[in-house]
Design an enzyme around this catalytic site. Sequence first.
Site, PDB file in Angstrom:
ATOM      1  N   SER A   6       0.705  -1.043   0.127  1.00  0.00           N
ATOM      2  CA  SER A   6      -0.057   0.077  -0.218  1.00  0.00           C
ATOM      3  C   SER A   6       0.795   1.156  -0.152  1.00  0.00           C
ATOM      4  O   SER A   6       1.630   1.463   0.869  1.00  0.00           O
ATOM      5  CB  SER A   6      -0.940  -0.013   1.207  1.00  0.00           C
ATOM      6  OG  SER A   6      -1.554   1.105   1.176  1.00  0.00           O
ATOM      7  N   HIS A  31      -0.936  -1.023  -4.220  1.00  0.00           N
ATOM      8  CA  HIS A  31      -2.399  -0.664  -3.786  1.00  0.00           C
ATOM      9  C   HIS A  31      -2.473   0.726  -3.687  1.00  0.00           C
ATOM     10  O   HIS A  31      -1.614   1.251  -2.837  1.00  0.00           O
ATOM     11  CB  HIS A  31      -2.478  -1.754  -2.533  1.00  0.00           C
ATOM     12  CG  HIS A  31      -3.772  -1.468  -1.834  1.00  0.00           C
ATOM     13  ND1 HIS A  31      -5.200  -2.174  -2.270  1.00  0.00           N
ATOM     14  CD2 HIS A  31      -4.388  -0.657  -0.824  1.00  0.00           C
ATOM     15  CE1 HIS A  31      -6.014  -1.751  -1.476  1.00  0.00           C
ATOM     16  NE2 HIS A  31      -5.631  -0.978  -0.484  1.00  0.00           N
ATOM     17  N   ASP A  33      -4.813   3.433  -1.900  1.00  0.00           N
ATOM     18  CA  ASP A  33      -5.924   3.922  -1.170  1.00  0.00           C
ATOM     19  C   ASP A  33      -6.407   5.268  -1.398  1.00  0.00           C
ATOM     20  O   ASP A  33      -5.732   6.218  -0.938  1.00  0.00           O
ATOM     21  CB  ASP A  33      -5.419   4.069   0.439  1.00  0.00           C
ATOM     22  CG  ASP A  33      -5.346   2.384   0.626  1.00  0.00           C
ATOM     23  OD1 ASP A  33      -6.229   1.611   0.566  1.00  0.00           O
ATOM     24  OD2 ASP A  33      -4.177   2.091   1.099  1.00  0.00           O
ATOM     25  N   MET A  35      -9.080   8.100  -0.213  1.00  0.00           N
ATOM     26  CA  MET A  35     -10.149   8.381   0.765  1.00  0.00           C
ATOM     27  C   MET A  35     -10.633   9.753   0.626  1.00  0.00           C
ATOM     28  O   MET A  35      -9.850  10.756   0.218  1.00  0.00           O
ATOM     29  CB  MET A  35      -9.390   8.300   2.118  1.00  0.00           C
ATOM     30  CG  MET A  35      -8.646   7.106   2.452  1.00  0.00           C
ATOM     31  SD  MET A  35      -8.043   7.023   4.050  1.00  0.00           S
ATOM     32  CE  MET A  35      -6.939   5.366   3.866  1.00  0.00           C
ATOM     33  N   HIS A  64      -8.197   1.173  -4.580  1.00  0.00           N
ATOM     34  CA  HIS A  64      -9.066   1.171  -3.538  1.00  0.00           C
ATOM     35  C   HIS A  64     -10.034   2.346  -3.342  1.00  0.00           C
ATOM     36  O   HIS A  64      -9.241   3.196  -2.313  1.00  0.00           O
ATOM     37  CB  HIS A  64      -8.552   0.457  -2.393  1.00  0.00           C
ATOM     38  CG  HIS A  64      -9.285   0.267  -0.937  1.00  0.00           C
ATOM     39  ND1 HIS A  64      -8.808  -0.201   0.241  1.00  0.00           N
ATOM     40  CD2 HIS A  64     -10.811   0.049  -0.909  1.00  0.00           C
ATOM     41  CE1 HIS A  64      -9.815  -0.161   1.131  1.00  0.00           C
ATOM     42  NE2 HIS A  64     -10.986  -0.008   0.469  1.00  0.00           N
ATOM     43  N   MET A  66     -12.125   4.357  -1.174  1.00  0.00           N
ATOM     44  CA  MET A  66     -13.136   4.700   0.142  1.00  0.00           C
ATOM     45  C   MET A  66     -13.619   5.940   0.115  1.00  0.00           C
ATOM     46  O   MET A  66     -13.216   6.893   0.586  1.00  0.00           O
ATOM     47  CB  MET A  66     -12.167   4.447   1.284  1.00  0.00           C
ATOM     48  CG  MET A  66     -11.579   3.207   1.510  1.00  0.00           C
ATOM     49  SD  MET A  66     -10.132   3.368   2.320  1.00  0.00           S
ATOM     50  CE  MET A  66      -8.842   3.358   1.281  1.00  0.00           C
ATOM     51  N   MET A 135     -11.810  -6.373   4.322  1.00  0.00           N
ATOM     52  CA  MET A 135     -11.403  -5.533   5.313  1.00  0.00           C
ATOM     53  C   MET A 135     -11.005  -5.989   6.673  1.00  0.00           C
ATOM     54  O   MET A 135     -11.908  -6.733   7.183  1.00  0.00           O
ATOM     55  CB  MET A 135     -12.073  -3.909   5.536  1.00  0.00           C
ATOM     56  CG  MET A 135     -12.418  -3.279   3.992  1.00  0.00           C
ATOM     57  SD  MET A 135     -10.719  -2.943   3.305  1.00  0.00           S
ATOM     58  CE  MET A 135      -9.817  -1.817   4.623  1.00  0.00           C
ATOM     59  N   ASP A 173      -6.972  -6.559   3.366  1.00  0.00           N
ATOM     60  CA  ASP A 173      -6.553  -5.630   3.702  1.00  0.00           C
ATOM     61  C   ASP A 173      -6.557  -4.987   5.051  1.00  0.00           C
ATOM     62  O   ASP A 173      -7.813  -4.701   5.610  1.00  0.00           O
ATOM     63  CB  ASP A 173      -7.168  -4.141   2.559  1.00  0.00           C
ATOM     64  CG  ASP A 173      -6.532  -2.990   2.616  1.00  0.00           C
ATOM     65  OD1 ASP A 173      -5.313  -2.822   3.172  1.00  0.00           O
ATOM     66  OD2 ASP A 173      -7.278  -2.057   2.005  1.00  0.00           O
TER      67      ASP A 173
HETATM   68  C1  DX5 Z   1      -6.841   1.251   5.260  1.00  0.00           C
HETATM   69  C2  DX5 Z   1      -6.334   1.171   3.844  1.00  0.00           C
HETATM   70  C3  DX5 Z   1      -5.113   0.062   3.674  1.00  0.00           C
HETATM   71  C4  DX5 Z   1      -3.870   0.397   4.338  1.00  0.00           C
HETATM   72  C5  DX5 Z   1      -3.473  -0.493   5.076  1.00  0.00           C
HETATM   73  O1  DX5 Z   1      -7.921   1.989   5.152  1.00  0.00           O
HETATM   74  O2  DX5 Z   1      -7.443   0.582   2.931  1.00  0.00           O
HETATM   75  O3  DX5 Z   1      -5.083  -0.224   2.553  1.00  0.00           O
HETATM   76  O4  DX5 Z   1      -3.087   1.336   3.533  1.00  0.00           O
HETATM   77  O5  DX5 Z   1      -2.412  -0.283   5.918  1.00  0.00           O
HETATM   78  P1  DX5 Z   1      -1.788  -1.309   6.963  1.00  0.00           P
HETATM   79  O6  DX5 Z   1      -1.039  -2.516   5.987  1.00  0.00           O
HETATM   80  O7  DX5 Z   1      -0.763  -0.487   7.582  1.00  0.00           O
HETATM   81  O8  DX5 Z   1      -2.979  -1.927   7.907  1.00  0.00           O
HETATM   82 ZN    ZN Z   2      -6.777  -0.296   1.201  1.00  0.00          ZN
END
Ligand code: DX5
Ligand code: ZN
Length: 214
Positions: A6, A31, A33, A35, A64, A66, A135, A173
């Site tokens: 990630s 990956h 993320d 948000m 991903h 969010m 998740m 994840d």
């Molecule tokens: C959390 C994200 C993850 C995050 C995971 O909301 O979707 O992808 O980057 O991070 P770690 O591996 O540190 O839990």
């Molecule tokens: Zn993620």
Amino acid sequence: MIVSPSVLSCDFGNIQRDTLMLHDSVADWLHIDVMDGVFVPNISFGFPVLQAIRQHTNKTLDVHLMIANPDAYLEDFKKAGADILTVHYEACTHLHRTISRIQELGMKAGVALNPHTPIEVLTEIAPLLDLVLVMSVNPGFGGQHFISAANDKVARLKALRNQTRSQFLIEVDGGVNLETGAQLAQAGADALVAGSFVFGSADPRATIAALQSL
Ligand code: DX5
Ligand code: ZN
């Protein structure tokens, strides 16, 4: 095991360097993320950053979302370079339409499930999915503690995949390290996301290789 480090845990002041490190590593996917501060209580980054990452690697970008109302941005994510686009079940009222549109645009379509969301909500749509993202933390932040109920969820999702004659990959994840990753491998996960465990380790490339060999 497919490994998808990630980028959320990288050093954003050195995003080119860290992207190139992932590109040169054995990582299968990157990956990403996204948000929006609405669907989750945090804001990460958007299109310009995704485009910058895309410029430095031709590896699969596993995006991903969010975000609330992902339908409004599907085409923009395709243009920015997404290969896999995963939306949250909890953010989509017309999930069938959203998945179909992602695939029409030429991307693989994934659905993410929050820890409280049962897998059975995917029974009808399962045969259409390319990926299900389980998740194992509440989304919004890296570095959180692994919710161990994810192991059983993965095993049950694998059974649902067989029952529905589906082909989707099972990705997990949140809170993944070598210990939780081994449990998830045992349960039937196909792909693991890891952020803080990779970037917080002394040798991120070796850590990625270790996760891949689970
Ligand atoms: C959390 C994200 C993850 C995050 C995971 O909301 O979707 O992808 O980057 O991070 P770690 O591996 O540190 O839990
Ligand atoms: Zn993620």
